[in-house]
Write an enzyme that holds these catalytic residues in place. Structure first.
Site, mmCIF file in Angstrom:
data_model
loop_
_atom_site.group_PDB
_atom_site.id
_atom_site.type_symbol
_atom_site.label_atom_id
_atom_site.label_comp_id
_atom_site.label_asym_id
_atom_site.label_seq_id
_atom_site.Cartn_x
_atom_site.Cartn_y
_atom_site.Cartn_z
ATOM 1 N N TYR A 46 -26.318 18.151 -47.300
ATOM 2 C CA TYR A 46 -26.110 18.243 -48.756
ATOM 3 C C TYR A 46 -27.359 17.732 -49.473
ATOM 4 O O TYR A 46 -27.904 18.374 -50.364
ATOM 5 C CB TYR A 46 -24.884 17.441 -49.187
ATOM 6 C CG TYR A 46 -24.656 17.435 -50.677
ATOM 7 C CD1 TYR A 46 -24.831 16.283 -51.439
ATOM 8 C CD2 TYR A 46 -24.279 18.595 -51.341
ATOM 9 C CE1 TYR A 46 -24.633 16.286 -52.814
ATOM 10 C CE2 TYR A 46 -24.080 18.614 -52.710
ATOM 11 C CZ TYR A 46 -24.259 17.455 -53.442
ATOM 12 O OH TYR A 46 -24.067 17.464 -54.806
ATOM 13 N N SER A 85 -28.782 16.559 -57.740
ATOM 14 C CA SER A 85 -27.905 15.433 -57.460
ATOM 15 C C SER A 85 -28.721 14.171 -57.189
ATOM 16 O O SER A 85 -29.898 14.269 -56.832
ATOM 17 C CB SER A 85 -27.074 15.726 -56.202
ATOM 18 O OG SER A 85 -26.406 14.558 -55.752
HETATM 19 N N1 LIG Z 1 -19.200 16.035 -58.840
HETATM 20 C C1 LIG Z 1 -20.172 15.245 -58.424
HETATM 21 O O1 LIG Z 1 -19.971 14.034 -58.128
HETATM 22 C C2 LIG Z 1 -21.582 15.806 -58.319
HETATM 23 C C3 LIG Z 1 -22.622 14.897 -58.134
HETATM 24 C C4 LIG Z 1 -23.918 15.383 -58.050
HETATM 25 C C5 LIG Z 1 -24.171 16.735 -58.143
HETATM 26 N N2 LIG Z 1 -23.119 17.597 -58.318
HETATM 27 C C6 LIG Z 1 -23.451 19.040 -58.402
HETATM 28 O O2 LIG Z 1 -22.798 19.593 -59.536
HETATM 29 C C7 LIG Z 1 -22.594 20.993 -59.313
HETATM 30 C C8 LIG Z 1 -21.170 21.370 -59.712
HETATM 31 O O3 LIG Z 1 -20.274 20.706 -58.841
HETATM 32 P P1 LIG Z 1 -18.815 20.188 -59.285
HETATM 33 O O4 LIG Z 1 -18.739 18.767 -58.915
HETATM 34 O O5 LIG Z 1 -18.505 20.608 -60.672
HETATM 35 O O6 LIG Z 1 -17.944 21.005 -58.206
HETATM 36 P P2 LIG Z 1 -16.583 21.850 -58.372
HETATM 37 O O7 LIG Z 1 -15.652 21.160 -59.306
HETATM 38 O O8 LIG Z 1 -16.150 22.103 -56.963
HETATM 39 O O9 LIG Z 1 -17.064 23.216 -59.043
HETATM 40 C C9 LIG Z 1 -17.890 24.096 -58.318
HETATM 41 C C10 LIG Z 1 -18.043 25.381 -59.109
HETATM 42 O O10 LIG Z 1 -18.901 26.263 -58.364
HETATM 43 C C11 LIG Z 1 -18.262 27.531 -58.239
HETATM 44 N N3 LIG Z 1 -18.681 28.181 -57.007
HETATM 45 C C12 LIG Z 1 -18.478 27.754 -55.736
HETATM 46 N N4 LIG Z 1 -18.975 28.653 -54.848
HETATM 47 C C13 LIG Z 1 -19.506 29.671 -55.610
HETATM 48 C C14 LIG Z 1 -20.158 30.890 -55.296
HETATM 49 N N5 LIG Z 1 -20.374 31.252 -54.033
HETATM 50 N N6 LIG Z 1 -20.582 31.683 -56.311
HETATM 51 C C15 LIG Z 1 -20.351 31.327 -57.598
HETATM 52 N N7 LIG Z 1 -19.740 30.177 -57.969
HETATM 53 C C16 LIG Z 1 -19.314 29.374 -56.983
HETATM 54 C C17 LIG Z 1 -16.756 27.232 -58.251
HETATM 55 O O11 LIG Z 1 -16.011 28.363 -58.683
HETATM 56 P P3 LIG Z 1 -15.330 29.453 -57.709
HETATM 57 O O12 LIG Z 1 -14.718 28.699 -56.568
HETATM 58 O O13 LIG Z 1 -14.376 30.091 -58.643
HETATM 59 O O14 LIG Z 1 -16.409 30.376 -57.281
HETATM 60 C C18 LIG Z 1 -16.722 26.126 -59.321
HETATM 61 O O15 LIG Z 1 -16.694 26.695 -60.605
HETATM 62 C C19 LIG Z 1 -22.907 21.243 -57.827
HETATM 63 O O16 LIG Z 1 -24.177 21.854 -57.716
HETATM 64 C C20 LIG Z 1 -22.929 19.841 -57.222
HETATM 65 O O17 LIG Z 1 -23.800 19.750 -56.110
HETATM 66 C C21 LIG Z 1 -21.836 17.181 -58.399
#
Ligand SMILES: NC(=O)c1ccc[n+]([C@@H]2O[C@H](COP(=O)([O-])OP(=O)(O)OC[C@H]3O[C@@H](n4cnc5c(N)ncnc54)[C@H](OP(=O)(O)O)[C@@H]3O)[C@@H](O)[C@H]2O)c1
Length: 262
Positions: free
Chosen positions: A152, A139
């Protein structure tokens, strides 16, 4: 060693594939004919994602990346892996004095240890086949941590330090690695949260599709890092040169809460 080709015979494992960035990344690889191993806890939702993806032969791998045995079993059941995207994660925000230790441990177990467990599960097979590519979804918070995002940011910075060292360790092995630094991207990561810090403005979120395309292109080009949107790279450069100047810029862009001191 040539980078991993992304195409018909490429087997790609994505964690956190049931929604958000992971689901879109799975789609970007599937459109190039890859076979996807879809990892998350929500089995039904994973089946839906698998059914919606172009192509066939995709595998639903319900697993919890916080549990080393669970992700190891999922990796083993998928077989040979060419590309692994360690993407599963969560973001909780609160000033350190207010954040409870359970939330600290949860984010650490998922964002940091979950990444290590996933890499440790897929790496031996890749090294044996002298072929593979790891993608770690970190991130912008790893490049400049934000108030209320101390924990975080720490988990994302841990991925960065781990990935930067591992990238060197992998030299000459046929296996390579890309670190991904998304800024704010539309997903469900803040769904249901009404206590976001002032500087976090969901209305500013970028679309996930171009990020997913850039991740596939980075694997094809064996690029060591992806910054999305472009301004994220500027944060890295500016913060590396002058943290105080970066603070002033962030204050102007996101208000005092992004850099209350200095
Ligand atoms: N969105 C942003 O603005 C942003 C910015 C920078 C970095 N990121 C990074 O991008 C990545 C994805 O985030 P996102 O924004 O797409 O979030 P999201 O929409 O909340 O998706 C998170 C995913 O992780 C899975 N997950 C959560 N806990 C888990 C576990 N214990 N085991 C296996 N899978 C698990 C969830 O599925 P289940 O609940 O079905 O397990 C879901 O598929 C993260 O690492 C986040 O830090 C996001």
């Amino acid at each position: 060693m040539p980078p991993v080709e992304v195409g018909r015979s490429t087997r790609v494992l994505v964690t956190g594939a049931s929604r958000g960035i992971g689901e879109v990344v799975a789609g970007a690889f599937a459109r190039r004919g890859c076979t996807l191993g879809l990892v998350a806890r929500s089995e039904d939702r994973l089946r839906e994602v698998g059914a919606e993806l172009p192509g066939d032969g995709h595998v639903t791998l319900p697993a919890d990346v916080r549990d080393r045995g669970s992700i190891a079993a999922a990796v083993e059941s998928f077989g040979a892996i060419d590309v692994a995207v360690a993407n599963a994660g969560r973001a909780d925000y609160a000033p350190v004095r207010e954040m409870d230790l359970d939330t600290v441990e949860e984010m650490t177990r998922l964002n940091w240890l979950g990444t290590v467990y996933t890499v440790k599960a897929v790496l031996p097979g890749m090294l044996e086949r002298r072929r593979g590519h790891l993608v770690l979804v970190s991130s912008v918070a790893a490049l400049r941590s934000f108030p209320s995002g101390a924990v975080y940011g720490a988990t994302k910075a841990a991925q960065r330090a781990f990935g930067e060292a591992l990238w060197h360790e992998l030299g000459g092995t046929g296996v390579s690695l890309t670190l991904v630094y998304p800024g704010e991207v539309r997903s469900s990561i803040h769904e249901g949260k009404d206590d976001l810090p002032e500087w976090r403005q969901p209305s500013e979120d970028a679309e996930p599709e171009p990020l997913a395309e850039q991740i596939v292109e980075a694997v094809q080009a064996d690029a060591s890092a992806v910054y999305y949107p472009k301004a994220v790279r500027a944060v890295r450069v500016a913060h590396g040169i002058s943290p105080r100047l970066t603070d002033r810029i962030l204050r102007r862009m996101r208000g005092r809460s992004a850099a209350p001191r200095g």
